[in-house]
Design an enzyme around this catalytic site. Structure first.
Site: not given
Ligand code: MG
Length: 481
Positions: A288-289, A37-38, A236, A81, A77, A162, A309, A134, A136
């Site tokens: 994811d980003n 994540d991130d 994240h 996803r 996010c 998150s 991001k 996660k 989300h």
């Protein structure tokens, strides 16, 4: 002597071929997606980071394929996803939004039931499915229909959203960017199945516990076939790592967290080898980003890519992408073709013998030729959305920006006519607009954008609805998490 050896070798080869053939007939491949994540494009050793140590991911890349031009389908996010789960741009499922960007703690919307998830598709072929980490794509504390077990997963362990979405008033101030955040400042809820098992979740042990549950699932389902979606909570922010990794990385807390995720990948690959299913399990690692740049040292790096991001510049959506399956995915390959998280659904469906849904536009492509290093894939323009708005498109090495906007802050969308045009091979950092010299390229990309737009139908937006007792704060909520 030589003749005897040759005969023995031939017999061996025939036996191996028979075994391999038999194995293919009797066992569908297992699939594992590890989604950070991130995590930024530049945050792994094998993508050039000088001080974050990622020996397991580096080895995975050496033993498999490392993509240089791999994309998530959104710069934040939730829409990213949704695209991974459905093989479709999030504009098609209503899982993107211009105001809120992502699902919030008080949201009631979720991935629509009409969407066919990767897990649901694989279930039609007898797969056991687990989502760890996660989600989300719906907060079941507000609406039970948002739970991953309502969308094709047999098992769930993790956080609904998150790790910063339940800040504790009076404690969380300044903790988001901290390199040593207070564990009590975030009241994240941890679930197993539909049961709340811990709140606040001890985030320092999350990566370790996700890994333990993932390895347990692998061992329990080693006779296969299975699909494991391991969506890591980190890097994240706020950043937490276990005792074994805290204060160990030369890169500081961000490095600690990434190095623990690297350890986790190592544990999973080791578990596959120990169970003897490494050659029948496809593993893909990505993010994811892009990196959350406004978090300072608590955020990652997109390397030489521009922005992070929240942005449709490359740093927001181009991600590390590593594919691994010894024997099927060749070792030591660097792939420069465009590929994306949306390609995983049609590719897995093909390998599993499932039917790719034909009643709806599918944006992902079967990338088997790339994963076996046996050819290329015919792809129309790759589209970059920010929320519901089409900002940019890439065709081959060319990328046109029709709208740009700073990833954060009060900056407004800035339309461009003609669009900004960058040659991503010559100029991966998107510094030099060459639109004036390439009107023909712009015409070609614009035509591709029109082809895409013609396939997009209006759908209900899933990110607007919130529980009635909370109003939320528009300006605060507008920041992506
Ligand atoms: Mg993210």
């Amino acid at each position: 002597m030589m003749k005897r050896l040759l005969v023995a070798a031939a017999a061996c080869a025939a036996m191996f071929a028979a075994c391999a053939c038999g194995a293919e007939k009797s066992a569908k491949p297992n699939f594992i997606i590890v989604l950070a994540d991130d995590l930024g494009y530049g945050d792994l050793g094998c993508y050039g980071h000088p001080s974050i140590r990622t020996p397991n991911l580096d080895r995975m890349a050496r033993e498999g394929i490392r993509f240089t031009d791999f994309y998530s389908a959104a710069e934040v996010c939730t829409p990213s996803r949704a695209a991974l789960m459905t093989g479709r741009y999030p504009i098609r499922s209503g899982m993107c939004n211009d105001r809120f960007r992502v699902l919030r703690r008080e949201s009631t919307g979720h991935l629509p039931d009409s969407e066919i998830t990767l897990a649901q598709l694989l279930k039609t072929q007898g797969y056991a499915t687990a989502c760890i980490g996660k989600w989300h794509l719906g907060n079941w504390m507000n609406n039970p229909d948002g739970h991953p077990m309502k969308h094709g997963f047999d098992y769930y362990f993790g956080l609904p959203h998150s790790n910063d979405m339940n800040p504790v008033a009076g404690l969380a101030k300044g903790q988001h960017d901290s390199l040593d955040p207070d564990p009590k400042a975030f009241n994240a809820p941890l679930f197993e199945g539909e049961k709340l098992i811990e709140q606040p979740a001890d985030q320092t042990t999350l990566t370790r516990r996700y890994t333990e549950h993932a390895v347990k699932f692998i061992n329990e389902h080693k006779d296969g076939p299975f699909f494991l979606y391991l969506a890591q909570t980190f890097p994240h922010t706020p950043l937490f790592a276990s005792d074994a990794f805290r204060n160990k990385s030369p890169r500081g807390r961000y490095g600690d967290v990434v190095e623990e995720i690297d350890w986790s990948v190592g544990q999973i690959l080791d578990a596959l080898r120990a169970a003897g299913i490494d050659k029948n399990t496809f593993v893909f690692f990505t993010s994811d980003n892009g990196p959350w740049l406004i978090r300072g040292l608590a955020g990652g790096s997109a390397g030489l890519l521009r922005d992070g991001k929240g942005s449709t510049y490359e740093g927001g959506m181009r991600e590390p992408g590593i594919a691994w399956m010894p024997g099927k995915v060749p070792a030591g390959i660097v792939c420069h073709e465009i590929a994306s998280t949306m390609d995983l659904l049609p590719t897995f469906a093909t390998w599993a013998g499932a039917k790719i849904p034909a009643d709806r536009p599918m944006d992902g492509l079967d990338i088997t030729p790339l994963l076996t290093n046996s050819g290329t894939v015919q792809r129309d323009a790759y589209i970059y959305y920010r929320g519901t708005q089409l900002y940019a498109a890439r065709l081959g090495k060319w990328k046109a920006h029709f709208i740009t906007q700073p990833s954060y802050g009060p900056g407004k969308p800035e339309p461009h006519d003609p669009p900004l045009l960058f040659d991503l091979n010559a100029d991966p950092s998107e510094t030099t607009d060459v639109a004036a010299q390439h009107a023909d390229v712009i015409a070609e990309i614009s035509a591709a954008v029109q082809r895409h737009r013609a396939t997009v139908q209006p759908v209900m937006n899933q990110l607007e609805a919130v529980v009635s007792t909370e109003t939320g704060s528009g300006s605060k909520a507008a920041q992506p998490h």
